[in-house]
Scaffold this active site. Structure first.
Site, PDB file in Angstrom:
ATOM      1  N   LYS A  33       0.804  -1.207   0.000  1.00 15.70           N
ATOM      2  CA  LYS A  33       0.000   0.000   0.000  1.00 15.70           C
ATOM      3  C   LYS A  33       0.850   1.276   0.000  1.00 15.70           C
ATOM      4  CE  LYS A  33      -1.377   1.190   3.849  1.00 15.70           C
ATOM      5  NZ  LYS A  33      -1.932   1.341   5.195  1.00 15.70           N
ATOM      6  N   THR A  34       1.825   1.313   0.889  1.00 17.05           N
ATOM      7  CA  THR A  34       2.674   2.505   0.985  1.00 17.05           C
ATOM      8  C   THR A  34       3.433   2.713  -0.320  1.00 17.05           C
ATOM      9  OG1 THR A  34       2.963   1.915   3.294  1.00 17.05           O
ATOM     10  CG2 THR A  34       4.328   3.684   2.453  1.00 17.05           C
ATOM     11  N   ASP A 225      -4.842   7.904   3.417  1.00 17.59           N
ATOM     12  CA  ASP A 225      -4.419   6.565   3.816  1.00 17.59           C
ATOM     13  C   ASP A 225      -5.331   6.070   4.948  1.00 17.59           C
ATOM     14  OD1 ASP A 225      -2.933   4.321   3.929  1.00 17.59           O
ATOM     15  OD2 ASP A 225      -1.177   5.228   4.876  1.00 17.59           O
ATOM     16  N   GLU A 226      -5.398   4.781   5.142  1.00 18.46           N
ATOM     17  CA  GLU A 226      -6.171   4.196   6.257  1.00 18.46           C
ATOM     18  C   GLU A 226      -7.591   4.761   6.302  1.00 18.46           C
ATOM     19  OE1 GLU A 226      -4.648   1.845   7.793  1.00 18.46           O
ATOM     20  OE2 GLU A 226      -2.557   2.351   8.206  1.00 18.46           O
ATOM     21  N   GLN A 256      -9.133  -4.003   8.539  1.00 18.09           N
ATOM     22  CA  GLN A 256      -8.207  -3.468   9.533  1.00 18.09           C
ATOM     23  C   GLN A 256      -8.765  -2.239  10.243  1.00 18.09           C
ATOM     24  OE1 GLN A 256      -3.893  -3.559   8.552  1.00 18.09           O
ATOM     25  NE2 GLN A 256      -4.582  -4.161   6.516  1.00 18.09           N
ATOM     26  N   ARG A 614       0.977  -8.660  11.219  1.00 16.54           N
ATOM     27  CA  ARG A 614       2.211  -7.876  11.362  1.00 16.54           C
ATOM     28  C   ARG A 614       3.427  -8.741  11.118  1.00 16.54           C
ATOM     29  NH1 ARG A 614       0.528  -3.999   9.701  1.00 16.54           N
ATOM     30  NH2 ARG A 614      -1.309  -5.287   9.401  1.00 16.54           N
TER      31      ARG A 614
END
Length: 781
Positions: A33-34, A225-226, A256, A614
């Site tokens: 994503k980043t 983002d998010e 998430q 994670r």
DNA sequence: GATTGCGCGATTTTT
DNA sequence: TCGCGCAATC
């Protein structure tokens, strides 16, 4: 083809190249994503979009810094520093600082953190003469915060019948009034709380057309983002800002979403497709982070949630090891196990400390791991908890700086007016506050004009000395930079000297903290201006506004070799080679507070999903039979989430075979079920033994606390229909029958009234401590 | 007006 | 268990 487009998969590339019009990227965990976001911004810039016209909103400052840096690297240019990129809070703080006068705030407005907000609420409640026991600051603050995040002012709060009913039912009808008083006080103090940074931004855009047009025009491209964690205010603001160009790109993963307690709503991501015509939706479903086993476990667990966008996360990575499931006797054993395992893994597989993360549900759980890591000599860092800027000595220093910059700030004034002690006591301060309220002026104004209010000579002198000092700092600020002024504050007030003379360990630590603060101010003052053309601002005021929004996860310490300990919330967006998810027990994870509705439980499950995803290579999941809470040893069942993981992917023998580091003896037999109807847990224990391997054997290890050694159980079968008696009727001396332990006599009852603990001498099973709320007892006599 | 000591209540998660 | 608020004391 541009160099930066290589190495992107088909979907990633499509996301990067779709630059016009609304775009929604559904990005699974670890799907790059980043990379997509940064490449997309680089791509825009490479195609002639001015960095000044790009707004990117992230969830943490760290994510923002990382993105900026990656874009610079991609483009080999410093143009990226002209981007408007940061958290919602910090970007809006910057804009509000610039536009403050439009909404009646000083540009140097103070930002109150949660503690300060609560403190203001406390004063307001006091001043209103309400019962402080009833209107607890954190409860009131939560209500107000939720209201703000839902775009509700005090008036609307008062008019909202649902909210009013809730408050009435909770016997807290005055919350709307407190809200109004709190908002007024913040305004008077020239201060905004975290939620105001969003709410005031919204109000600014709503009420000032020229400001709206300006920023609509400026931000031709917007990225968020998010997005799954945005709340209604954030949603409305970005909708306003994007309304002209509609070049808005949101990235998120509904699986998430873990911040609903902060007002975030998944609705935003579901709503997005309806808000604009022609929304392009791209799914990133290939995971580059984790092994297949880890991903499969995560997918399986999250599959139990009903509300979610359909997607299938897959990976090309290798199968990897099984997920290791560990049961320990107590929380201390759990700590010991994790530290042992880290040591072993470092030796055997050449890992560094920094490859490990210990993730837990609540901050309070860090203690056991801290102790065991320290004992093993493993370097670690705890993220979260008391942050640097929340320490008393740091806050004291900052209090001075704040009152210098913003004299309206009553919180800051009250903090420093008698620190260090200068003979301005509680009564004097109270008088000042009352005069200020009576005359509708700031408290500082009262202190400054103390002569007009009839203080006694001694007090008057003390007050005058104080304002003279503050004024001295203020004039100094005109010709000196923030760092020099801060140093003078430290010297002049004697704070630094006093701490220096305190030679205790804590005193030394405090002294170092103040030094670190001074260094950070120096660094800020001397670092190059960020070229943003409009607000490149190295003033003390700007410094103060930014630091309130910093968290210690933000500090980039990649090269420091430490094991990282943090809550799962804090771990969002991060990844680690080896992850321990600990304390996976009922009432803890899922939290007892979050099992009452499907929505709450699903959020806990998403949190579990975040925790599991994670991990890159190795994953340990642990739970303890019992742990200390409120200083008492309490028993927990294994978490329901453990059942949701496919057994063939779990290494459960590990739990049994590594019993050398675990204890607890036969402590299964004494665990009480919270929710199984028959009121005792031996069945659960048997089930658990079947599922997760036999209970660990006790090998008499020194670190085990004595209370874990419980005498062997002699089973008891209750006679006839067993009906539990009322807890409140029980007293010492009563003869009772326990469903499992049989007959006994209550020796004493202690603990709090809502959690009474009885010491009972059983005929067959010896003396045991029994939590009355959980056990079912029948009074015989 | 400051310091000390005792008793009580508390634990979700954070910008 | 720990931290905070309040009350008592110098």
């Amino acid at each position: 083809m541009h160099e930066y487009l290589r190495g992107l998969n088909e979907q990633q590339r499509a996301a990067v190249e779709h630059t016009k019009g609304p775009l929604m990227i559904v990005a699974g965990a670890g799907s790059g994503k980043t990379k997509v976001l940064t490449t997309r911004i680089a791509h825009l810039m490479a195609n002639g979009v001015d960095a000044f016209n790009i707004l990117a909103l992230t969830f943490t400052n760290k994510a923002a810094a990382e993105m900026k840096e990656r874009i610079e690297r991609t483009l080999q240019s410093t143009e990226a520093r002209n981007l408007y990129i940061g958290t919602f809070h910090s970007v809006f703080a910057k804009i509000l600082r610039y536009e403050a006068s439009k909404i009646g705030y000083p540009s140097n407005f103070t930002i109150y953190d949660t503690d300060e907000s609560r403190s203001v609420i406390k004063t307001v409640v006091q001043e209103m003469g309400l019962d402080e026991k009833h209107y607890k600051p954190n409860i009131v603050h939560n209500r107000i915060s939720s209201a703000k995040n839902a775009l509700m002012g005090p008036m609307q709060y008062l008019m909202d019948s649902a909210l009013q009913q809730e408050d009435a039912r909770a016997n807290r009808p005055a919350i709307a009034k407190i809200y109004a008083a709190y908002a007024a006080r913040c305004f008077k103090n020239g201060a905004m709380d975290f939620d105001d940074l969003l709410l005031k931004m919204y109000e600014l855009l709503k009420t000032h057309n020229e400001a709206l047009h300006k920023y609509q025009h400026k931000f031709k491209y917007i990225m968020i983002d998010e997005y799954q964690d945005t709340n209604p205010v954030q949603y409305e603001i970005t909708k306003l800002l994007a309304a002209v160009h509609e070049n808005i790109c949101v990235v998120g993963d509904d699986a998430q979403s873990i911040y609903s307690f902060r007002g975030a709503t998944i609705e935003n991501i579901l709503q997005f497709q309806k808000d604009y015509d022609d929304v392009k939706v791209i799914k990133l479903e290939q995971n580059y982070r984790s092994t297949q086993n880890i991903l499969n476990v995560a997918n399986k667990v999250i599959g139990n949630n009903k509300n979610q966008l359909p997607k299938v996360l897959w990976t090309d990575n290798e199968t990897g090891e099984l997920i290791k499931l560990i049961r320990t006797g107590t929380d201390n054993d759990e700590g010991k196990f994790v530290a042992d395992t880290i040591k072993e893994q470092k030796l055997r597989n050449h890992y560094y400390n920094k490859d490990f993360a210990i993730l837990y549900r609540t901050n309070a759980q860090s203690r056991a791991f801290e102790e065991s890591l320290r004992r093993m000599g493993i370097a670690y860092k705890i993220y979260g908890g008391l942050s640097f800027y929340q320490r008393k000595e740091v806050k004291d220093m900052l209090g001075y700086l704040r009152i210098i910059v913003n004299q309206q700030d009553e919180e800051a004034l009250k903090r420093v007016i008698n620190f260090p002690a200068r003979g301005i006591g509680k009564t004097t301060i109270e008088k000042c506050v009352i005069y200020a309220n009576e005359h509708n002026i700031t408290m500082y104004e009262v202190v400054k004009r103390a002569g007009e209010f009839g203080f006694k000579a001694g007090t008057l002198e003390a007050l005058n000395n104080f304002t003279t000092m503050i004024r001295y700092f203020q004039t100094m600020l005109e010709t000196n930079n923030a760092y020099d002024v801060a140093v003078q504050v430290g010297k002049h007030t004697n704070i630094v000297k006093e701490l220096f003379n305190d030679k205790t360990t804590e005193g030394l630590q405090r002294y170092e903290n103040v030094q670190e603060l001074l260094n950070s101010i120096k660094e800020w003052t001397e670092s190059p201006s960020n070229d943003d053309g409009e607000q490149g601002d190295k003033s003390l005021g700007s410094y103060l506004q930014q630091i309130t929004l910093l968290t210690d996860t933000d500090k980039d310490e990649e090269n420091v070799d430490v094991v990282k300990l943090m809550t799962i919330h804090a771990a969002k967006g991060l990844e680690f080679g080896c992850v321990f998810v600990v304390g996976v027990e009922e009432t803890l994870f899922p939290s007892a507070m979050s099992i009452n509705t499907r929505e709450e439980l699903e959020e806990e499950r998403r949190l579990y999903y975040v925790a599991v995803t994670r991990a890159k290579d190795k994953l340990w999941i642990s739970f303890a039979n019992s742990r200390y809470r409120f200083g008492q040893l309490v028993q927990n069942e294994p978490s329901r989430f453990l059942d949701e993981m496919p057994k063939e992917l779990l290494d459960m023998t590990h739990a049994a075979s590594s019993s050398r580091m675990m204890g607890g003896g036969n402590s299964f037999g004494s665990s009480f079920s919270r929710n199984s109807g028959n009121g005792f847990a031996i069945n659960d224990a048997e089930q658990a033994a079947k599922k997760y391997g036999p209970p660990p054997e006790k090998k008499g290890l020194s670190y085990l606390t004595k209370s874990t050694a419980i005498p062997k159980l002699t089973a008891h079968t209750p006679s006839g229909n067993f009906e539990a008696s009322d807890v409140s009727d029980m007293e010492a001396g009563h003869k009772i029958e326990h469903q499992k332990f049989g007959f006994g006599i209550i020796m004493k009852i202690e603990g709090s009234s809502h959690n009474p603990i009885a010491t009972i001498e059983f005929e067959l099973n010896g003396e045991r401590k029994i939590m009355l709320n959980y056990a079912k007892l029948r009074i015989i006599k």
